[in-house]
Design an enzyme around this catalytic site. Structure first.
Site, PDB file in Angstrom:
ATOM      1  N   ALA A  60      -3.131   2.284  -9.601  1.00  0.00           N
ATOM      2  CA  ALA A  60      -2.908   1.627  -8.311  1.00  0.00           C
ATOM      3  C   ALA A  60      -3.586   0.261  -8.265  1.00  0.00           C
ATOM      4  CB  ALA A  60      -3.417   2.514  -7.182  1.00  0.00           C
TER       5      ALA A  60
ATOM      6  N   CYS B  30      -5.598   7.652 -11.808  1.00  0.00           N
ATOM      7  CA  CYS B  30      -4.608   7.253 -10.787  1.00  0.00           C
ATOM      8  C   CYS B  30      -5.034   5.938 -10.147  1.00  0.00           C
ATOM      9  CB  CYS B  30      -4.500   8.316  -9.694  1.00  0.00           C
ATOM     10  SG  CYS B  30      -4.070   9.946 -10.281  1.00  0.00           S
ATOM     11  N   LEU B  31      -6.339   5.811  -9.884  1.00  0.00           N
ATOM     12  CA  LEU B  31      -6.836   4.592  -9.241  1.00  0.00           C
ATOM     13  C   LEU B  31      -6.638   3.377 -10.142  1.00  0.00           C
ATOM     14  CD1 LEU B  31     -10.049   6.014  -7.541  1.00  0.00           C
ATOM     15  CD2 LEU B  31      -7.973   5.238  -6.405  1.00  0.00           C
TER      16      LEU B  31
ATOM     17  N   SER C 238       0.838  -1.207   0.000  1.00  0.00           N
ATOM     18  CA  SER C 238       0.000   0.000   0.000  1.00  0.00           C
ATOM     19  C   SER C 238       0.868   1.250   0.000  1.00  0.00           C
ATOM     20  CB  SER C 238      -0.913   0.040   1.226  1.00  0.00           C
ATOM     21  OG  SER C 238      -1.803  -1.042   1.241  1.00  0.00           O
TER      22      SER C 238
ATOM     23  N   GLY D  55      -5.652 -24.090  12.229  1.00  0.00           N
ATOM     24  CA  GLY D  55      -6.410 -24.258  13.467  1.00  0.00           C
ATOM     25  C   GLY D  55      -6.261 -23.051  14.376  1.00  0.00           C
TER      26      GLY D  55
ATOM     27  N   THR E 250     -11.115  10.242  -0.939  1.00  0.00           N
ATOM     28  CA  THR E 250     -12.277   9.826  -0.144  1.00  0.00           C
ATOM     29  C   THR E 250     -12.594  10.851   0.936  1.00  0.00           C
ATOM     30  OG1 THR E 250     -11.615   7.541  -0.503  1.00  0.00           O
ATOM     31  CG2 THR E 250     -13.175   7.932   1.270  1.00  0.00           C
TER      32      THR E 250
ATOM     33  N   GLU F 196      -9.661   1.342  -3.267  1.00  0.00           N
ATOM     34  CA  GLU F 196      -9.419   1.376  -4.721  1.00  0.00           C
ATOM     35  C   GLU F 196     -10.620   0.803  -5.475  1.00  0.00           C
ATOM     36  OE1 GLU F 196      -6.512   2.560  -5.828  1.00  0.00           O
ATOM     37  OE2 GLU F 196      -5.393   2.536  -3.942  1.00  0.00           O
TER      38      GLU F 196
HETATM   39  C1  LIG Z   1      -7.088   1.085   5.022  1.00  0.00           C
HETATM   40  C2  LIG Z   1      -7.680   2.002   3.988  1.00  0.00           C
HETATM   41  C3  LIG Z   1      -6.875   2.866   3.297  1.00  0.00           C
HETATM   42  C4  LIG Z   1      -7.423   3.770   2.357  1.00  0.00           C
HETATM   43  N1  LIG Z   1      -6.596   4.656   1.691  1.00  0.00           N
HETATM   44  C5  LIG Z   1      -7.168   5.623   0.920  1.00  0.00           C
HETATM   45  C6  LIG Z   1      -6.336   6.646   0.337  1.00  0.00           C
HETATM   46  O1  LIG Z   1      -5.098   6.643   0.467  1.00  0.00           O
HETATM   47  N2  LIG Z   1      -6.941   7.653  -0.353  1.00  0.00           N
HETATM   48  C7  LIG Z   1      -8.298   7.703  -0.527  1.00  0.00           C
HETATM   49  O2  LIG Z   1      -8.776   8.642  -1.163  1.00  0.00           O
HETATM   50  N3  LIG Z   1      -9.113   6.722  -0.007  1.00  0.00           N
HETATM   51  C8  LIG Z   1      -8.567   5.702   0.720  1.00  0.00           C
HETATM   52  N4  LIG Z   1      -9.381   4.716   1.288  1.00  0.00           N
HETATM   53  C9  LIG Z   1     -10.824   4.824   1.135  1.00  0.00           C
HETATM   54  C10 LIG Z   1     -11.444   3.785   0.200  1.00  0.00           C
HETATM   55  O3  LIG Z   1     -11.089   4.049  -1.129  1.00  0.00           O
HETATM   56  C11 LIG Z   1     -12.958   3.793   0.451  1.00  0.00           C
HETATM   57  O4  LIG Z   1     -13.173   3.190   1.719  1.00  0.00           O
HETATM   58  C12 LIG Z   1     -13.736   3.068  -0.631  1.00  0.00           C
HETATM   59  O5  LIG Z   1     -13.759   3.800  -1.824  1.00  0.00           O
HETATM   60  C13 LIG Z   1     -15.198   2.783  -0.216  1.00  0.00           C
HETATM   61  O6  LIG Z   1     -15.797   3.927   0.291  1.00  0.00           O
HETATM   62  P1  LIG Z   1     -16.570   3.859   1.694  1.00  0.00           P
HETATM   63  O7  LIG Z   1     -15.706   3.183   2.696  1.00  0.00           O
HETATM   64  O8  LIG Z   1     -17.049   5.235   1.984  1.00  0.00           O
HETATM   65  O9  LIG Z   1     -17.801   2.902   1.460  1.00  0.00           O
HETATM   66  P2  LIG Z   1     -19.198   3.279   0.768  1.00  0.00           P
HETATM   67  O10 LIG Z   1     -18.972   3.909  -0.555  1.00  0.00           O
HETATM   68  O11 LIG Z   1     -20.055   3.978   1.758  1.00  0.00           O
HETATM   69  O12 LIG Z   1     -19.773   1.808   0.513  1.00  0.00           O
HETATM   70  C14 LIG Z   1     -20.342   0.996   1.555  1.00  0.00           C
HETATM   71  C15 LIG Z   1     -20.880  -0.278   0.909  1.00  0.00           C
HETATM   72  O13 LIG Z   1     -21.872   0.062  -0.064  1.00  0.00           O
HETATM   73  C16 LIG Z   1     -21.532  -0.504  -1.311  1.00  0.00           C
HETATM   74  N5  LIG Z   1     -22.004   0.345  -2.410  1.00  0.00           N
HETATM   75  C17 LIG Z   1     -21.772   1.670  -2.612  1.00  0.00           C
HETATM   76  N6  LIG Z   1     -22.332   2.078  -3.758  1.00  0.00           N
HETATM   77  C18 LIG Z   1     -22.927   0.989  -4.306  1.00  0.00           C
HETATM   78  C19 LIG Z   1     -23.678   0.748  -5.481  1.00  0.00           C
HETATM   79  N7  LIG Z   1     -23.909   1.709  -6.381  1.00  0.00           N
HETATM   80  N8  LIG Z   1     -24.155  -0.500  -5.686  1.00  0.00           N
HETATM   81  C20 LIG Z   1     -23.907  -1.505  -4.815  1.00  0.00           C
HETATM   82  N9  LIG Z   1     -23.198  -1.349  -3.690  1.00  0.00           N
HETATM   83  C21 LIG Z   1     -22.720  -0.120  -3.441  1.00  0.00           C
HETATM   84  C22 LIG Z   1     -20.025  -0.594  -1.301  1.00  0.00           C
HETATM   85  O14 LIG Z   1     -19.542  -1.511  -2.260  1.00  0.00           O
HETATM   86  C23 LIG Z   1     -19.786  -1.043   0.127  1.00  0.00           C
HETATM   87  O15 LIG Z   1     -20.001  -2.418   0.234  1.00  0.00           O
HETATM   88  C24 LIG Z   1      -8.821   3.765   2.155  1.00  0.00           C
HETATM   89  C25 LIG Z   1      -9.635   2.853   2.841  1.00  0.00           C
HETATM   90  C26 LIG Z   1      -9.080   1.973   3.743  1.00  0.00           C
HETATM   91  C27 LIG Z   1      -9.971   1.014   4.478  1.00  0.00           C
END
Ligand SMILES: Cc1cc2nc3c(=O)[nH]c(=O)nc-3n(C[C@H](O)[C@H](O)[C@H](O)COP(=O)(O)OP(=O)(O)OC[C@H]3O[C@@H](n4cnc5c(N)ncnc54)[C@H](O)[C@@H]3O)c2cc1C
Length: 358
Positions: A215, A211-212, A64, A312, A105, A336
């Site tokens: 990555a 960019c995504l 990462s 286990g 995000t 991503e």
């Molecule tokens: C450890 C970690 C590191 C990260 N690093 C970065 C970073 O460096 N920079 C950055 O910008 N972001 C980063 N992120 C953020 C990451 O990209 C987001 O968590 C991700 O895009 C999902 O967004 P969310 O968590 O808000 O979930 P949400 O978008 O709220 O989604 C929640 C659930 O709903 C589902 N969902 C949403 N829309 C739909 C749809 N249209 N149809 C069906 N299902 C749907 C999703 O698939 C998911 O299961 C990081 C996240 C983590 C956990």
């Protein structure tokens, strides 16, 4: 491996990522390694993928860190930055002297980055940024943040150096996944930036989305590194642990698990290699990357969980890598682009019908 494996359990337990590792990654030529010029190694896509695989065999936190540095921070500067921005940041980022992060995000904008609330407005020649970014890898240790914000002219990217008044970063605590990785919140409060802080070469969501895609390509390979480490741990355990008077690897049920794991690992590797060769030929499409990210992370997570069952009770400890990898892969499944989002991307490619909201 020699550097990561002896300490990773301790870093994971403590929830730390040693900043000095960036220098060592830079010395190995791993930072921005698939980019050309400005001190970058100019490696092929397949070489970059193999590096991601080996890093993630250590820990997803290390892959990462390299993905965020190379694909999410250096890539936009290299591709969309001015010559001055490139020369200021890229050589130092390639050596690991400077660290980057990628702020897309937000608390209320995850899968749907187009709904972002962070704004950048003009004040004379300057820009004023306001908003909050969340879940940002490397956020609090970064020397420069690539922040995406809404402007009158669509979404634009900005380079926000550490220490800029109005810009703060604080770490997010209590993670149960990717613990050996810094994850932060970025807060921008009337953060004033000079006119030349904007990335001049791109407007709109295609900036961050491109960019995504870069990555995600690294994840396609990297997730299989974690899976390989789990399979190796499971084989080693199954051939030495005895129950009912013989190694548990001698039971057909255990062999079935190991065989299913290796079949999915090898299929994923072939997919990654195929995509890598397409990328090197300039023929890789974002839909193909979505398909491979969806498959390889899903299968890697399944392999890690299955490996855990073979170990286990020992499988739940940090003495073995399997649950650490499985926990990490929960984040990789989500960041991503979640597996659901990639399913919708592939579904749209197949049918021509857009099943996203709106
Ligand atoms: C450890 C970690 C590191 C990260 N690093 C970065 C970073 O460096 N920079 C950055 O910008 N972001 C980063 N992120 C953020 C990451 O990209 C987001 O968590 C991700 O895009 C999902 O967004 P969310 O968590 O808000 O979930 P949400 O978008 O709220 O989604 C929640 C659930 O709903 C589902 N969902 C949403 N829309 C739909 C749809 N249209 N149809 C069906 N299902 C749907 C999703 O698939 C998911 O299961 C990081 C996240 C983590 C956990």
């Amino acid at each position: 491996m020699d550097r990561v494996l002896p300490d990773i359990a301790a870093w994971y337990e403590a929830g730390t990522f040693p900043r000095e590792v960036f220098r060592e990654l830079g010395e190995l030529g791993l930072l921005g390694m698939h980019l050309e010029g400005y001190g970058c190694a100019g490696a092929s896509a397949v070489e970059y993928g193999l590096a991601c695989l080996e890093l993630e065999a250590g820990d997803s936190g290390f892959r990462s860190a390299v993905s965020v540095q190379g694909s999410l921070s250096m890539f936009p500067i290299r591709t969309y930055g001015s010559e001055a921005q490139r020369t200021e940041w890229l050589p130092r980022m390639a050596t690991g002297e400077a660290i980057g992060c990628f702020g897309l995000t937000e608390p209320d904008a995850g899968s749907d980055p187009g709904s972002m609330r962070t704004t950048a407005r003009r004040d004379g020649d300057d820009w004023i940024l306001d908003g909050t970014k969340m879940w940002i890898t490397n956020g609090s240790i970064a020397d420069v943040a690539v922040v995406w914000a809404r402007t009158d002219d669509g979404i634009r990217g900005f380079l926000v150096p550490r220490g800029t008044p109005g810009f703060t970063a604080r770490d997010m605590a209590h993670k149960l996944s990717l613990r050996a990785s810094v994850t932060s919140e970025l807060i921008l409060e009337r953060c004033r930036l000079p006119a030349d802080a904007v990335l001049p070469g791109v407007r709109g969501l295609k900036g961050p989305l491109s960019c995504l895609t870069e990555a995600r390509y690294g994840i396609v390979w990297g997730a299989l590194g974690a899976a390989r480490a789990c399979l190796e741990a499971a084989i080693a355990y199954a051939t030495t642990r005895e129950q009912f008077g013989r190694p548990i690897g001698g039971f057909q049920l255990t062999q079935r698990k190991l065989v299913d794991m290796v079949v999915e690992l090898e299929k994923g590797l072939l997919l990654a290699l195929h995509l890598g060769r397409r990328k090197d030929d300039g023929r890789l499409t974002p839909d193909q990357v979505s398909l491979a990210k969806l498959n390889n992370v899903r299968e890697a997570l399944a392999i890690a969980r299955e490996a855990r069952t073979i170990l286990g009770a020992n499988g739940i400890t940090l003495e073995y890598p399997v649950l650490r990898h499985a926990n990490n892969l929960e984040s990789v499944l989500t960041y991503e682009g979640t597996s659901e989002v990639h399913t919708l991307v592939v579904g749209k490619a197949l049918t021509g019908l857009d099943a996203f909201g709106g």
